[in-house]
Design a protein around this motif. Structure first.
Motif, PDB file in Angstrom:
ATOM      1  N   MET B 429       0.841  -1.195   0.000  1.00 45.75           N
ATOM      2  CA  MET B 429       0.000   0.000   0.000  1.00 45.75           C
ATOM      3  C   MET B 429       0.876   1.246   0.000  1.00 45.75           C
ATOM      4  O   MET B 429       0.638   2.205  -0.716  1.00 45.75           O
ATOM      5  CB  MET B 429      -0.878  -0.028   1.250  1.00 45.75           C
ATOM      6  N   LYS B 430       1.942   1.194   0.826  1.00 41.58           N
ATOM      7  CA  LYS B 430       2.845   2.345   0.943  1.00 41.58           C
ATOM      8  C   LYS B 430       3.602   2.576  -0.359  1.00 41.58           C
ATOM      9  O   LYS B 430       3.967   3.702  -0.679  1.00 41.58           O
ATOM     10  CB  LYS B 430       3.850   2.109   2.085  1.00 41.58           C
ATOM     11  N   CYS B 431       3.901   1.496  -1.082  1.00 42.97           N
ATOM     12  CA  CYS B 431       4.626   1.641  -2.349  1.00 42.97           C
ATOM     13  C   CYS B 431       3.668   1.883  -3.501  1.00 42.97           C
ATOM     14  O   CYS B 431       4.092   1.843  -4.671  1.00 42.97           O
ATOM     15  CB  CYS B 431       5.448   0.391  -2.642  1.00 42.97           C
ATOM     16  N   ASP B 432       2.388   2.029  -3.187  1.00 42.33           N
ATOM     17  CA  ASP B 432       1.401   2.285  -4.219  1.00 42.33           C
ATOM     18  C   ASP B 432       1.283   1.122  -5.211  1.00 42.33           C
ATOM     19  O   ASP B 432       1.035   1.320  -6.398  1.00 42.33           O
ATOM     20  CB  ASP B 432       1.740   3.592  -4.951  1.00 42.33           C
ATOM     21  N   ILE B 433       1.526  -0.102  -4.716  1.00 45.03           N
ATOM     22  CA  ILE B 433       1.341  -1.285  -5.561  1.00 45.03           C
ATOM     23  C   ILE B 433      -0.025  -1.877  -5.216  1.00 45.03           C
ATOM     24  O   ILE B 433      -0.289  -2.139  -4.041  1.00 45.03           O
ATOM     25  CB  ILE B 433       2.433  -2.337  -5.294  1.00 45.03           C
ATOM     26  N   PRO B 434      -0.898  -2.051  -6.206  1.00 42.45           N
ATOM     27  CA  PRO B 434      -2.227  -2.583  -5.881  1.00 42.45           C
ATOM     28  C   PRO B 434      -2.132  -4.025  -5.379  1.00 42.45           C
ATOM     29  O   PRO B 434      -1.338  -4.806  -5.897  1.00 42.45           O
ATOM     30  CB  PRO B 434      -2.972  -2.519  -7.218  1.00 42.45           C
ATOM     31  N   THR B 435      -2.906  -4.375  -4.346  1.00 44.33           N
ATOM     32  CA  THR B 435      -2.833  -5.727  -3.790  1.00 44.33           C
ATOM     33  C   THR B 435      -3.792  -6.687  -4.471  1.00 44.33           C
ATOM     34  O   THR B 435      -3.585  -7.891  -4.444  1.00 44.33           O
ATOM     35  CB  THR B 435      -3.157  -5.723  -2.288  1.00 44.33           C
ATOM     36  N   VAL B 436      -4.859  -6.138  -5.068  1.00 44.29           N
ATOM     37  CA  VAL B 436      -5.885  -7.031  -5.607  1.00 44.29           C
ATOM     38  C   VAL B 436      -5.375  -7.922  -6.753  1.00 44.29           C
ATOM     39  O   VAL B 436      -5.668  -9.107  -6.782  1.00 44.29           O
ATOM     40  CB  VAL B 436      -7.137  -6.228  -5.991  1.00 44.29           C
ATOM     41  N   PRO B 437      -4.553  -7.373  -7.692  1.00 47.20           N
ATOM     42  CA  PRO B 437      -4.021  -8.278  -8.723  1.00 47.20           C
ATOM     43  C   PRO B 437      -3.278  -9.457  -8.111  1.00 47.20           C
ATOM     44  O   PRO B 437      -3.348 -10.576  -8.610  1.00 47.20           O
ATOM     45  CB  PRO B 437      -3.071  -7.377  -9.520  1.00 47.20           C
ATOM     46  N   MET B 438      -2.600  -9.226  -6.985  1.00 43.14           N
ATOM     47  CA  MET B 438      -1.890 -10.317  -6.327  1.00 43.14           C
ATOM     48  C   MET B 438      -2.884 -11.403  -5.903  1.00 43.14           C
ATOM     49  O   MET B 438      -2.643 -12.593  -6.107  1.00 43.14           O
ATOM     50  CB  MET B 438      -1.143  -9.788  -5.108  1.00 43.14           C
ATOM     51  N   LEU B 439      -3.997 -10.968  -5.328  1.00 45.42           N
ATOM     52  CA  LEU B 439      -5.002 -11.931  -4.879  1.00 45.42           C
ATOM     53  C   LEU B 439      -5.554 -12.734  -6.056  1.00 45.42           C
ATOM     54  O   LEU B 439      -5.710 -13.951  -5.971  1.00 45.42           O
ATOM     55  CB  LEU B 439      -6.148 -11.223  -4.152  1.00 45.42           C
ATOM     56  N   ILE B 440      -5.842 -12.031  -7.167  1.00 44.72           N
ATOM     57  CA  ILE B 440      -6.424 -12.758  -8.303  1.00 44.72           C
ATOM     58  C   ILE B 440      -5.392 -13.692  -8.913  1.00 44.72           C
ATOM     59  O   ILE B 440      -5.706 -14.821  -9.289  1.00 44.72           O
ATOM     60  CB  ILE B 440      -6.950 -11.784  -9.368  1.00 44.72           C
ATOM     61  N   GLY B 441      -4.153 -13.231  -9.000  1.00 48.15           N
ATOM     62  CA  GLY B 441      -3.090 -14.100  -9.508  1.00 48.15           C
ATOM     63  C   GLY B 441      -3.015 -15.366  -8.671  1.00 48.15           C
ATOM     64  O   GLY B 441      -2.908 -16.474  -9.192  1.00 48.15           O
ATOM     65  N   PHE B 442      -3.125 -15.174  -7.374  1.00 45.65           N
ATOM     66  CA  PHE B 442      -3.067 -16.301  -6.446  1.00 45.65           C
ATOM     67  C   PHE B 442      -4.233 -17.272  -6.660  1.00 45.65           C
ATOM     68  O   PHE B 442      -4.059 -18.485  -6.650  1.00 45.65           O
ATOM     69  CB  PHE B 442      -3.084 -15.755  -5.019  1.00 45.65           C
ATOM     70  N   ILE B 443      -5.432 -16.711  -6.860  1.00 45.60           N
ATOM     71  CA  ILE B 443      -6.610 -17.567  -7.029  1.00 45.60           C
ATOM     72  C   ILE B 443      -6.564 -18.300  -8.372  1.00 45.60           C
ATOM     73  O   ILE B 443      -6.926 -19.463  -8.466  1.00 45.60           O
ATOM     74  CB  ILE B 443      -7.910 -16.722  -6.953  1.00 45.60           C
ATOM     75  N   LEU B 444      -6.098 -17.601  -9.408  1.00 47.65           N
ATOM     76  CA  LEU B 444      -6.169 -18.187 -10.748  1.00 47.65           C
ATOM     77  C   LEU B 444      -5.047 -19.170 -11.058  1.00 47.65           C
ATOM     78  O   LEU B 444      -5.238 -20.119 -11.811  1.00 47.65           O
ATOM     79  CB  LEU B 444      -6.175 -17.087 -11.813  1.00 47.65           C
ATOM     80  N   ILE B 445      -3.859 -18.946 -10.488  1.00 51.63           N
ATOM     81  CA  ILE B 445      -2.714 -19.740 -10.928  1.00 51.63           C
ATOM     82  C   ILE B 445      -2.900 -21.249 -10.758  1.00 51.63           C
ATOM     83  O   ILE B 445      -2.553 -22.010 -11.672  1.00 51.63           O
ATOM     84  CB  ILE B 445      -1.381 -19.234 -10.313  1.00 51.63           C
ATOM     85  N   PRO B 446      -3.478 -21.730  -9.643  1.00 52.40           N
ATOM     86  CA  PRO B 446      -3.617 -23.196  -9.556  1.00 52.40           C
ATOM     87  C   PRO B 446      -4.517 -23.760 -10.652  1.00 52.40           C
ATOM     88  O   PRO B 446      -4.210 -24.805 -11.232  1.00 52.40           O
ATOM     89  CB  PRO B 446      -4.264 -23.424  -8.192  1.00 52.40           C
ATOM     90  N   ILE B 447      -5.602 -23.052 -10.956  1.00 54.84           N
ATOM     91  CA  ILE B 447      -6.518 -23.536 -11.997  1.00 54.84           C
ATOM     92  C   ILE B 447      -5.824 -23.482 -13.348  1.00 54.84           C
ATOM     93  O   ILE B 447      -5.895 -24.403 -14.153  1.00 54.84           O
ATOM     94  CB  ILE B 447      -7.800 -22.674 -12.023  1.00 54.84           C
ATOM     95  N   PHE B 448      -5.114 -22.356 -13.585  1.00 59.84           N
ATOM     96  CA  PHE B 448      -4.402 -22.190 -14.851  1.00 59.84           C
ATOM     97  C   PHE B 448      -3.352 -23.278 -15.018  1.00 59.84           C
ATOM     98  O   PHE B 448      -3.296 -23.958 -16.032  1.00 59.84           O
ATOM     99  CB  PHE B 448      -3.742 -20.806 -14.889  1.00 59.84           C
ATOM    100  N   GLU B 449      -2.547 -23.462 -13.984  1.00 62.78           N
ATOM    101  CA  GLU B 449      -1.436 -24.406 -14.094  1.00 62.78           C
ATOM    102  C   GLU B 449      -1.935 -25.831 -14.287  1.00 62.78           C
ATOM    103  O   GLU B 449      -1.490 -26.549 -15.183  1.00 62.78           O
ATOM    104  CB  GLU B 449      -0.554 -24.339 -12.839  1.00 62.78           C
ATOM    105  N   GLU B 450      -2.896 -26.222 -13.452  1.00 63.91           N
ATOM    106  CA  GLU B 450      -3.407 -27.585 -13.517  1.00 63.91           C
ATOM    107  C   GLU B 450      -3.948 -27.870 -14.916  1.00 63.91           C
ATOM    108  O   GLU B 450      -3.643 -28.899 -15.516  1.00 63.91           O
ATOM    109  CB  GLU B 450      -4.511 -27.744 -12.467  1.00 63.91           C
ATOM    110  N   ASN B 451      -4.752 -26.929 -15.429  1.00 62.05           N
ATOM    111  CA  ASN B 451      -5.378 -27.171 -16.727  1.00 62.05           C
ATOM    112  C   ASN B 451      -4.384 -27.096 -17.870  1.00 62.05           C
ATOM    113  O   ASN B 451      -4.484 -27.843 -18.837  1.00 62.05           O
ATOM    114  CB  ASN B 451      -6.526 -26.202 -16.946  1.00 62.05           C
ATOM    115  N   LEU B 452      -3.395 -26.204 -17.750  1.00 55.22           N
ATOM    116  CA  LEU B 452      -2.365 -26.118 -18.788  1.00 55.22           C
ATOM    117  C   LEU B 452      -1.614 -27.438 -18.872  1.00 55.22           C
ATOM    118  O   LEU B 452      -1.392 -27.981 -19.952  1.00 55.22           O
ATOM    119  CB  LEU B 452      -1.400 -24.974 -18.467  1.00 55.22           C
TER     120      LEU B 452
END
Lengths: 319, 503
Positions: B429-452
């Motif tokens: 937050m202090k570095c002005d980096i949005p946290t939400v993309p991190m959360l979505i990356g985290f949620i999507l990567i297992p599904i993406f990786e498994e299916n890939l």
């Protein structure tokens, strides 16, 4: 009006919670609540059955039997917790085939199935049929095997869990025939079923077959456990077809090693009574599982036998 | 027809109606508690339904599921703590609105879009289950790979101003998502021999940590005097406390589109309401006339995420009814509850238990109506909760956050995670980096990786190798849609640049 009903809701919630944690007092076993660890997620067949067992055992034992889901590692994490618990009879666990007799032969486990557990009783065996889409080009298990042999790597299939009993049984069968196939891992029988119906794979070995079978979407061509499938009594088991490994899929209860004779006796009689209750038999019917009771002594014998049989076959299979 | 009427009667007996009410109330309350997800709420209730008459137990379950989805958006809006992961996207615009004193407006918007999304997907369930299910079945591993891969590409531009910071955040989330056992070979990765890490990082501790705890840390920066002030001030002006007809009308296209998207995602086993909410949010931002308002308190943002995550609740019964495949854990639990009552949910249910199935449909619709009224009551109640001073509320949030994380798996490690992610979220937050993309990356990567990886595995078994994906009609259609969407975005960007130069 809203406030009132919300208060009521909260009151109900707390009274239920209170009921759950309140305990009876007595000197002999059991004198306080018993924890039943379920190594699988809430809602599956295993979880539903254990919650039922817990409720019925509560009535019989007079103390609360509380279900705790401890998931992960294909069931090994929860069973590991049981194995490491104090052997006083107040922590027991729900167990099933794969993490007891199959996986230990080729995976690092947090427990030794034959040394670290006391087997208290078995109550269910579950069918695990080999299924195809009903419009599949293959009519029988032999048809499918012939295809697999003449088309290396072209048979795409899956099971409810990678490296579980049914997966190993089929691998051993393919190995015996010299067929090479493509195993497609999915997490859980439901996803494997979706992939089968969506034509991503062409064969599956799963236990959740009741609904699509009655709708005519799939057909059963063999049974991977030792008993023929009641829904398709004409289809042979893998053993009848001449393949070495057809592991029984059992559900049972176990505690850490070193449980006292009193505890074992108490659970023998408790499970015996549960198996006679109409409620429990009805539930198993709906889950398409077969009631199959074994007391502690017999269950221990069959686990040891299954374990060494699987060990012999799996030693020859390359992964 | 007779079946339909008997079914409706079965679901509207006084007992059934009361059961729905109780389920909704309990669901809304449980949903608002971080760590208790909709599926957990349902799991808690299932054992009690064994003892109830089916037509009391099942409506209660359905009510509970619906209630918990709305309940979770309230805490997301008021204290930046989504009660369930599905409401994480609601935080993005709900919390800024609440900070401006428009909390009630935000909650009402969430309520209306929730109820609309719910009803939309229930109607689709009733009339188009078979059709939607056959579409969903065509979505196999290759299509899931494409869908999640495309979403990963899009989310870096979802929040924040800098695409690079967004990308950084996404990659961070993806790396964190890879901690644990490899999905195909079950080899431990990035665990450094810690047994706790083998199970992977839990979504809930991560979510609560990065959103709620980091916010509590930020609040601690303020001078003590200021902390004595009320947490949230609610504007007294009427316009800030209602959703006007004009506002509703302007968000209506977004609501419809997001409901449709949510319904489709819900019909596909294994994706779930969190992904639906984020995808709908991204799409709403892309197609909005005012994308710059997103993340600053856009009503469209709330509408998109809430209608999409609720739309999942009806349509995840679609694969269940059409094929007997539960779409997610909540659907699996509901299927179990029906099984115990002697009803096998699946394609034959329309022949075997026609009355029951129409009763379920009726109960779903009734539950939506009740949800609307009860929701208003809950909004009024929650308004008072957040008028307590910040110095009381935020410590309480920390306690609830820890308890919620602990409740999930009963592991102390998860509480430690909550605070680790709290600190990480604060630094970001202090570095002005949005946290939400991190959360979505985290949620999507297992599904993406498994299916890939499954797709590649499947490729090896086809004559065309990986190119077999282009023989799948669903893949080709999806691929074309995505290519055109991307081209459209690029073209619009170029046009904008040109306009800027000309001006």
């Amino acid at each position: 009006m809203f406030l009132k009903s919300i208060t009521k809701g909260i009151l109900m919630f707390f009274s239920i919670t209170f009921l759950l944690i309140s305990n009876g007092f007595a000197d002999s076993y059991p004198s306080k609540p018993i924890k039943l660890i379920v190594p699988y997620g809430a809602g599956g067949g295993g979880d539903t059955t254990s919650r039922f067992i817990a409720d019925l055992a509560t009535d019989i034992l007079g103390v609360k039997v509380l279900v705790e889901n401890k998931t992960g590692g294909g069931g090994t994490i929860g069973i590991g917790a049981v194995a490491k618990s104090k052997p006083d009879g107040y922590t027991i666990g729900f167990i099933s085939t794969s993490p007891i007799t199959i996986r230990p032969h080729f995976m690092k486990m947090p427990y030794k199935p034959l040394d670290d557990l006391t087997y208290l009783g078995q109550f269910v065996s579950s069918p695990m049929p080999v299924i195809l889409r009903s419009d599949s080009q293959w009519k029988s298990f032999e048809d499918m095997m012939a295809f697999a042999k003449s088309n290396p790597g072209k048979l795409r299939w899956s099971t409810a869990g990678q490296k579980g009993g049914p997966h190993m049984a089929m691998l051993a069968a393919f190995k015996q025939e010299g067929a090479s196939t493509t195993y497609v891992p999915f997490k859980g029988g439901a996803k494997a079923l979706a992939a089968l119906l969506g034509k991503t794979i062409d064969m599956a070995v799963i236990s959740d077959f009741a609904a699509p079978l009655s709708a005519g979407k799939i057909k059963i061509i063999a049974e991977s456990t030792p008993e023929r499938n009641p829904s398709a009594p004409d289809q042979k088991t893998l053993a009848e077809l001449g393949y070495p490994l057809s592991p029984a899929i059992f559900f049972g209860i176990a505690g850490p090693s070193g449980l006292s004779k009193d505890v074992i006796k108490k659970w023998d009689s408790t499970l015996g009574q549960i198996m006679k209750s109409k409620k429990f038999i009805d539930l198993l019917k709906k889950l398409k599982a077969t009631p199959s009771y074994a007391n502690s002594a017999n269950f221990t014998k069959s686990v040891i036998a299954d374990y060494s049989a699987a060990g012999k076959v799996l030693a020859g299979v390359k992964f | 027809m007779e079946n339909i009427i008997t079914g409706i009667q079965l679901a509207t007996t006084p007992e059934a109606l009361i059961a729905i009410l109780i389920g909704l109330i309990a669901g809304q309350i449980l949903g608002a508690i971080p760590g208790l997800t909709a599926s957990m709420a349902v799991a808690l209730l299932v054992p009690y339904t064994f003892y109830l008459d089916p037509w009391i137990g099942i409506p209660m379950l359905l009510g509970m599921f619906k209630g918990s989805l709305f309940g979770s958006s309230i805490t997301a809006i008021l204290i930046k703590t989504p009660g369930t992961p599905a409401a994480a996207a609601t935080v993005l615009d709900g919390y800024p609105l609440a900070q401006k004193g428009k909390g009630v407006k935000a909650m009402k918007m969430a309520l209306y879009s929730s109820v609309f999304g719910d009803t939309f997907s229930d109607v689709m369930l009733i009339f188009a289950a078979g059709f939607l299910a056959s579409i969903a079945l065509n979505f196999g591993p290759p299509e899931y790979t494409l869908l999640t891969g495309f979403s990963l590409l899009c989310i870096s531009s979802l929040t924040g101003n800098s695409i690079w910071k967004g990308l950084f955040s996404v990659f961070l989330g993806m790396i964190i998502g890879m901690i644990g056992l490899d999905p195909i070979t079950a080899t431990p990765r990035l665990t450094f021999e810690y047994l706790e890490l083998e199970e992977g990082i839990g979504l809930i501790p991560m979510l609560i940590g990065t959103l709620a705890v980091s916010e509590a840390l930020r609040q601690m920066e303020q001078p003590v005097k200021k902390l004595a002030s009320s947490t949230l001030i609610f504007s007294k002006q009427k316009i800030d406390n209602v959703v006007t007809f004009l506002e509703f009308k302007s968000t209506f296209p977004t609501i419809i589109k997001s409901s449709g998207l949510g319904t489709l995602i819900g019909a596909m086993p294994g994706l779930g309401s969190t992904i639906a909410a984020f995808l709908a949010y991204g799409e709403a931002k892309r197609s909005s006339k005012k994308p710059e308002n997103f993340g600053k308190g856009s009503l469209e943002g709330i509408a998109a995420s809430e209608s999409a995550n609720n739309a999942v609740s009806g349509s995840n019964m679609i694969p269940l009814l059409a094929f007997g495949i539960p779409g997610d854990i909540a659907a699996a639990l509901i299927m179990g509850a029906f099984l115990i009552q002697g009803i096998t949910l699946g394609p034959v249910v329309f022949q075997d238990n026609p009355v029951e199935i129409y009763a379920i449909f009726a109960a779903l619709i009734v539950a939506n109506l009740f949800n609307l009224f009860l929701g208003h009551g809950l909004i009024k109640m929650c308004k008072h909760v957040v008028t307590v001073p910040k110095r009381l509320l935020f410590p309480a949030v920390l306690v609830i956050a820890s308890a919620g994380a602990y409740a999930l798996r009963g592991s102390l490690f998860d509480i430690q995670l909550v605070f680790c992610f709290g600190v990480l979220g604060y630094i970001m937050m202090k570095c002005d980096i949005p946290t939400v993309p991190m959360l979505i990356g985290f949620i999507l990567i297992p599904i993406f990786e498994e299916n890939l990886r499954v797709t590649l595995l499947l490729g090896a078994s086809h004559d065309l190798n990986v190119a077999f994906i282009f023989t799948r009609p669903a893949f080709v259609i999806l691929f074309l849609i995505m290519t055109f969407t991307s081209l459209f975005i690029l073209k619009r960007r170029k046009l904008r640049k040109l306009e800027n130069i000309n001006n």
